[in-house]
Scaffold this active site. Structure first.
Site, PDB file in Angstrom:
ATOM      1  N   ASP A   1      40.896  -6.046   8.091  1.00 24.92           N
ATOM      2  CA  ASP A   1      40.140  -4.777   8.709  1.00 24.92           C
ATOM      3  C   ASP A   1      38.497  -4.901   8.819  1.00 24.92           C
ATOM      4  OD1 ASP A   1      42.441  -3.277   9.517  1.00 24.92           O
ATOM      5  OD2 ASP A   1      42.696  -2.438   7.650  1.00 24.92           O
TER       6      ASP A   1
ATOM      7  N   GLU B   1      50.262   4.602  15.112  1.00 29.74           N
ATOM      8  CA  GLU B   1      50.442   3.531  13.806  1.00 29.74           C
ATOM      9  C   GLU B   1      49.491   4.468  12.897  1.00 29.74           C
ATOM     10  OE1 GLU B   1      49.133  -0.535  13.995  1.00 29.74           O
ATOM     11  OE2 GLU B   1      51.089  -1.308  14.960  1.00 29.74           O
TER      12      GLU B   1
END
Length: 279
Positions: A58, A47
């Site tokens: 994140d 990815e």
């Protein structure tokens, strides 16, 4: 289409492995060598994110990585040029490009960015932060470009969200193990506790199911295998290994090689027989 990202692992009854990296971290020439390592090490999918700032999903490790990629001038064009350069030499590894809509995709029509990603040789696109009003056009553009789509859902997502993710997961369905930010630990009950939800997804899609968030150790991989998923996605832990190498001035490719070795793959997904004596 659909692309079968984890076919080789599934044929051997092993858990597939996807890893997350930001383009530009490490620098693209070094990343070229790292991609070759992933391919040779039996990793199924990369990815590869187009770095973008201030991601709400994140944690600090991935955010710092994105910042380094952005500081090196890595955007969508540079990422797709990189994919086009490395893709012909890969024997096994598939590449799913992750692009944030607001930072990387919003200035182009869905048909245009879908074609650009497909033309790079990328195997799929995961669009982060796609507005609901654009989802139908996005799905249609990817189908027209013959570009597989990676979709996402959570165990706590609404039935409608789960159904939409399953319906459009022509690459694979990314099951995000828990709400929160990446790198913040395993979900309550461990990844094996996702087994009932994974089983319910099997009724909705024939595409592979990959579990991510909180997957960082060999024990986590085993727990994902017990959930019945096709693959695990490892992100923050691998990015942290790269960061440690960069900070120490050592070779990040060697650092990541050691990280992969510590994961202790491959893992069988075949349930172990109960060998205990029964009365």
């Amino acid at each position: 289409m659909p692309a079968d990202f984890f076919a080789e692992a599934r044929a051997r009854e092993e858990l597939g492995l996807a890893v997350f990296l930001n383009a530009g971290d490490p620098p693209l020439p070094v990343l070229t060598d790292l991609v070759a390592l992933l391919d040779a090490s039996g990793v199924d999918c990369l990815e590869l994110a187009v770095p973008f700032p201030d991601s709400p999903t994140d944690g600090p490790v991935v955010r710092r990585s994105a910042g380094r990629g952005l500081a090196r001038g890595t955007g969508l064009r540079e990422t797709l040029d990189f994919v086009a350069a490395v893709r012909p030499g890969l024997k096994r590894l598939r590449i799913a490009v992750l692009a944030d809509w607001s930072h990387s995709l919003r200035t182009a029509a869905p048909a245009d960015y879908a074609r650009a990603v497909a033309d790079s040789g990328a195997d799929a696109l995961l669009a982060h932060g796609l507005p609901p009003r654009l989802r139908q056009a996005h799905h249609e553009a990817l189908r027209a470009a013959d570009l597989p789509e990676v979709t996402t859902c959570y165990p706590a997502s609404s039935p409608a969200t789960v159904a939409e993710a399953a319906a459009h997961a022509s690459g694979y369905l990314y099951l995000v193990a828990r709400y929160g930010r990446s790198g913040a630990g395993t979900p309550d009950g461990g990844h094996a506790g996702l087994a009932p939800f994974v089983a319910s997804l099997r009724d909705l899609t024939v595409s592979p199911i990959a579990v991510g968030f909180g997957v960082s150790t060999a024990e986590d991989l085993l727990s994902v295998a017990r959930s019945g998923a096709d693959a695990a996605i490892v992100g923050s832990a691998g990015v942290a290994a790269l960061e440690r190498s960069l900070e120490a001035g050592s070779d990040p490719v060697d650092g990541y090689r050691s990280f992969l070795a510590d994961l202790g793959r491959p893992l069988s997904t075949r349930p172990k027989e109960d060998t205990r004596a029964h009365p």
